[in-house]
Scaffold this motif. Structure first.
Motif, PDB file in Angstrom:
ATOM      1  N   VAL A   1       7.718  -4.493 -25.560  1.00  0.00           N
ATOM      2  CA  VAL A   1       7.813  -3.498 -26.637  1.00  0.00           C
ATOM      3  C   VAL A   1       8.655  -4.066 -27.778  1.00  0.00           C
ATOM      4  CG1 VAL A   1       8.632  -1.196 -27.245  1.00  0.00           C
ATOM      5  CG2 VAL A   1       7.455  -1.573 -25.062  1.00  0.00           C
ATOM      6  N   GLU A   2       9.775  -4.703 -27.443  1.00  0.00           N
ATOM      7  CA  GLU A   2      10.605  -5.332 -28.475  1.00  0.00           C
ATOM      8  C   GLU A   2       9.843  -6.455 -29.173  1.00  0.00           C
ATOM      9  OE1 GLU A   2      14.733  -6.266 -27.407  1.00  0.00           O
ATOM     10  OE2 GLU A   2      14.394  -5.110 -25.569  1.00  0.00           O
ATOM     11  N   ALA A   3       9.113  -7.256 -28.409  1.00  0.00           N
ATOM     12  CA  ALA A   3       8.354  -8.364 -28.976  1.00  0.00           C
ATOM     13  C   ALA A   3       7.272  -7.863 -29.925  1.00  0.00           C
ATOM     14  CB  ALA A   3       7.741  -9.202 -27.858  1.00  0.00           C
ATOM     15  N   THR A   4       6.699  -6.718 -29.611  1.00  0.00           N
ATOM     16  CA  THR A   4       5.689  -6.124 -30.481  1.00  0.00           C
ATOM     17  C   THR A   4       6.283  -5.877 -31.859  1.00  0.00           C
ATOM     18  OG1 THR A   4       4.586  -5.116 -28.594  1.00  0.00           O
ATOM     19  CG2 THR A   4       4.125  -4.160 -30.751  1.00  0.00           C
ATOM     20  N   LYS A   5       7.484  -5.343 -31.891  1.00  0.00           N
ATOM     21  CA  LYS A   5       8.167  -5.102 -33.169  1.00  0.00           C
ATOM     22  C   LYS A   5       8.453  -6.427 -33.878  1.00  0.00           C
ATOM     23  CE  LYS A   5      12.157  -2.914 -35.249  1.00  0.00           C
ATOM     24  NZ  LYS A   5      13.380  -2.137 -35.045  1.00  0.00           N
ATOM     25  N   LEU A   6       8.896  -7.438 -33.119  1.00  0.00           N
ATOM     26  CA  LEU A   6       9.196  -8.735 -33.725  1.00  0.00           C
ATOM     27  C   LEU A   6       7.949  -9.363 -34.355  1.00  0.00           C
ATOM     28  CD1 LEU A   6      11.549 -10.314 -31.019  1.00  0.00           C
ATOM     29  CD2 LEU A   6      12.200  -9.307 -33.223  1.00  0.00           C
ATOM     30  N   LEU A   7       6.796  -9.102 -33.786  1.00  0.00           N
ATOM     31  CA  LEU A   7       5.537  -9.635 -34.320  1.00  0.00           C
ATOM     32  C   LEU A   7       4.973  -8.769 -35.439  1.00  0.00           C
ATOM     33  CD1 LEU A   7       3.778 -10.807 -31.031  1.00  0.00           C
ATOM     34  CD2 LEU A   7       4.760 -12.247 -32.836  1.00  0.00           C
ATOM     35  N   GLY A   8       5.605  -7.619 -35.688  1.00  0.00           N
ATOM     36  CA  GLY A   8       5.149  -6.742 -36.757  1.00  0.00           C
ATOM     37  C   GLY A   8       3.931  -5.920 -36.408  1.00  0.00           C
ATOM     38  N   ALA A   9       3.615  -5.840 -35.129  1.00  0.00           N
ATOM     39  CA  ALA A   9       2.442  -5.080 -34.694  1.00  0.00           C
ATOM     40  C   ALA A   9       2.823  -3.619 -34.468  1.00  0.00           C
ATOM     41  CB  ALA A   9       1.863  -5.678 -33.415  1.00  0.00           C
ATOM     42  N   PRO A  10       1.965  -2.697 -34.860  1.00  0.00           N
ATOM     43  CA  PRO A  10       2.270  -1.278 -34.662  1.00  0.00           C
ATOM     44  C   PRO A  10       1.927  -0.747 -33.273  1.00  0.00           C
ATOM     45  CG  PRO A  10       0.245  -1.500 -35.901  1.00  0.00           C
ATOM     46  CD  PRO A  10       0.779  -2.898 -35.690  1.00  0.00           C
ATOM     47  N   LEU A  11       1.183  -1.515 -32.480  1.00  0.00           N
ATOM     48  CA  LEU A  11       0.712  -1.031 -31.181  1.00  0.00           C
ATOM     49  C   LEU A  11       1.015  -2.019 -30.064  1.00  0.00           C
ATOM     50  CD1 LEU A  11      -2.862   0.040 -32.309  1.00  0.00           C
ATOM     51  CD2 LEU A  11      -0.923   1.553 -31.933  1.00  0.00           C
ATOM     52  N   CYS A  12       1.365  -1.470 -28.898  1.00  0.00           N
ATOM     53  CA  CYS A  12       1.533  -2.269 -27.685  1.00  0.00           C
ATOM     54  C   CYS A  12       0.752  -1.582 -26.572  1.00  0.00           C
ATOM     55  CB  CYS A  12       3.007  -2.388 -27.295  1.00  0.00           C
ATOM     56  SG  CYS A  12       3.289  -3.337 -25.784  1.00  0.00           S
ATOM     57  N   ALA A  13      -0.250  -2.258 -26.048  1.00  0.00           N
ATOM     58  CA  ALA A  13      -1.040  -1.701 -24.949  1.00  0.00           C
ATOM     59  C   ALA A  13      -0.313  -1.963 -23.636  1.00  0.00           C
ATOM     60  CB  ALA A  13      -2.424  -2.339 -24.918  1.00  0.00           C
ATOM     61  N   VAL A  14      -0.083  -0.895 -22.892  1.00  0.00           N
ATOM     62  CA  VAL A  14       0.565  -0.986 -21.588  1.00  0.00           C
ATOM     63  C   VAL A  14      -0.381  -0.345 -20.585  1.00  0.00           C
ATOM     64  CG1 VAL A  14       2.572  -0.324 -20.207  1.00  0.00           C
ATOM     65  CG2 VAL A  14       2.854  -0.862 -22.636  1.00  0.00           C
ATOM     66  N   HIS A  15      -0.618  -1.037 -19.480  1.00  0.00           N
ATOM     67  CA  HIS A  15      -1.557  -0.539 -18.476  1.00  0.00           C
ATOM     68  C   HIS A  15      -0.809   0.264 -17.417  1.00  0.00           C
ATOM     69  CE1 HIS A  15      -4.820  -2.949 -20.095  1.00  0.00           C
ATOM     70  NE2 HIS A  15      -3.887  -3.848 -20.345  1.00  0.00           N
ATOM     71  N   PRO A  16      -1.175   1.547 -17.259  1.00  0.00           N
ATOM     72  CA  PRO A  16      -0.518   2.378 -16.254  1.00  0.00           C
ATOM     73  C   PRO A  16      -0.972   2.013 -14.846  1.00  0.00           C
ATOM     74  CG  PRO A  16      -2.306   3.584 -17.255  1.00  0.00           C
ATOM     75  CD  PRO A  16      -2.208   2.261 -17.986  1.00  0.00           C
ATOM     76  N   ARG A  17      -0.207   2.457 -13.897  1.00  0.00           N
ATOM     77  CA  ARG A  17      -0.559   2.214 -12.492  1.00  0.00           C
ATOM     78  C   ARG A  17      -0.619   3.543 -11.767  1.00  0.00           C
ATOM     79  NH1 ARG A  17       3.132  -1.807  -9.611  1.00  0.00           N
ATOM     80  NH2 ARG A  17       4.707  -0.305 -10.145  1.00  0.00           N
ATOM     81  N   SER A  18      -1.278   3.530 -10.633  1.00  0.00           N
ATOM     82  CA  SER A  18      -1.357   4.704  -9.778  1.00  0.00           C
ATOM     83  C   SER A  18      -0.438   4.516  -8.579  1.00  0.00           C
ATOM     84  CB  SER A  18      -2.781   4.906  -9.256  1.00  0.00           C
ATOM     85  OG  SER A  18      -3.651   5.145 -10.323  1.00  0.00           O
ATOM     86  N   VAL A  19       0.017   5.613  -8.052  1.00  0.00           N
ATOM     87  CA  VAL A  19       0.800   5.542  -6.823  1.00  0.00           C
ATOM     88  C   VAL A  19      -0.165   5.679  -5.660  1.00  0.00           C
ATOM     89  CG1 VAL A  19       2.583   6.646  -5.454  1.00  0.00           C
ATOM     90  CG2 VAL A  19       2.853   6.497  -7.917  1.00  0.00           C
ATOM     91  N   LEU A  20      -0.179   4.670  -4.818  1.00  0.00           N
ATOM     92  CA  LEU A  20      -1.046   4.677  -3.646  1.00  0.00           C
ATOM     93  C   LEU A  20      -0.182   4.747  -2.401  1.00  0.00           C
ATOM     94  CD1 LEU A  20      -3.423   1.753  -4.641  1.00  0.00           C
ATOM     95  CD2 LEU A  20      -3.812   4.190  -4.964  1.00  0.00           C
TER      96      LEU A  20
END
Length: 123
Positions: free
Chosen positions: A92-111
């Protein structure tokens, strides 16, 4: 003709060469994937991220999105790694450093024992 579609570059590939080729092909936007957590867990992770950003800037590319590293999606979200959690925060911090407005994060399920956890939708 300008190609306004973003292509994704992964940090495990020679992104410097890919950035140059993308720019020469008319692309102006790029999505950068932290394919694994290695860059984000290194002691000089901020310097490495700045280097990525400088590479894009020299090529005339704008980073419009990043992709955070992710856990194996077949592993229960009950299992956590302190290293991966740190890498996710740094993404998330790196996204800001690169000047990008979006960071895709993949959620997980609890199994549990191989079965999905009951949700409110299941009730």
């Amino acid at each position: 003709m300008e190609a306004n579609v973003a292509l994704q570059i992964r940090n495990v590939e020679p992104y410097e060469i890919l950035a140059k080729n993308m720019a020469e092909s008319g692309f102006r936007y790029v999505a950068f994937a932290f394919s694994d957590e290695a860059m984000l867990l290194s002691e000089d992770w901020e310097r490495q991220v700045y280097k990525v950003g400088e590479t894009f800037a020299r090529a005339g590319l704008s980073c419009i999105q990043t992709h955070a590293p992710y856990y194996d999606l077949l592993i229960s979200a009950e299992r956590r790694s302190p290293e991966m959690e740190l890498a996710l925060l740094r993404a998330v911090e790196a996204t800001k450093l690169l000047g990008a407005p979006l960071c895709a994060v993949h959620p997980r399920s609890v199994l549990r024992a191989g079965a999905p956890r009951e949700t409110a939708v299941d009730r």
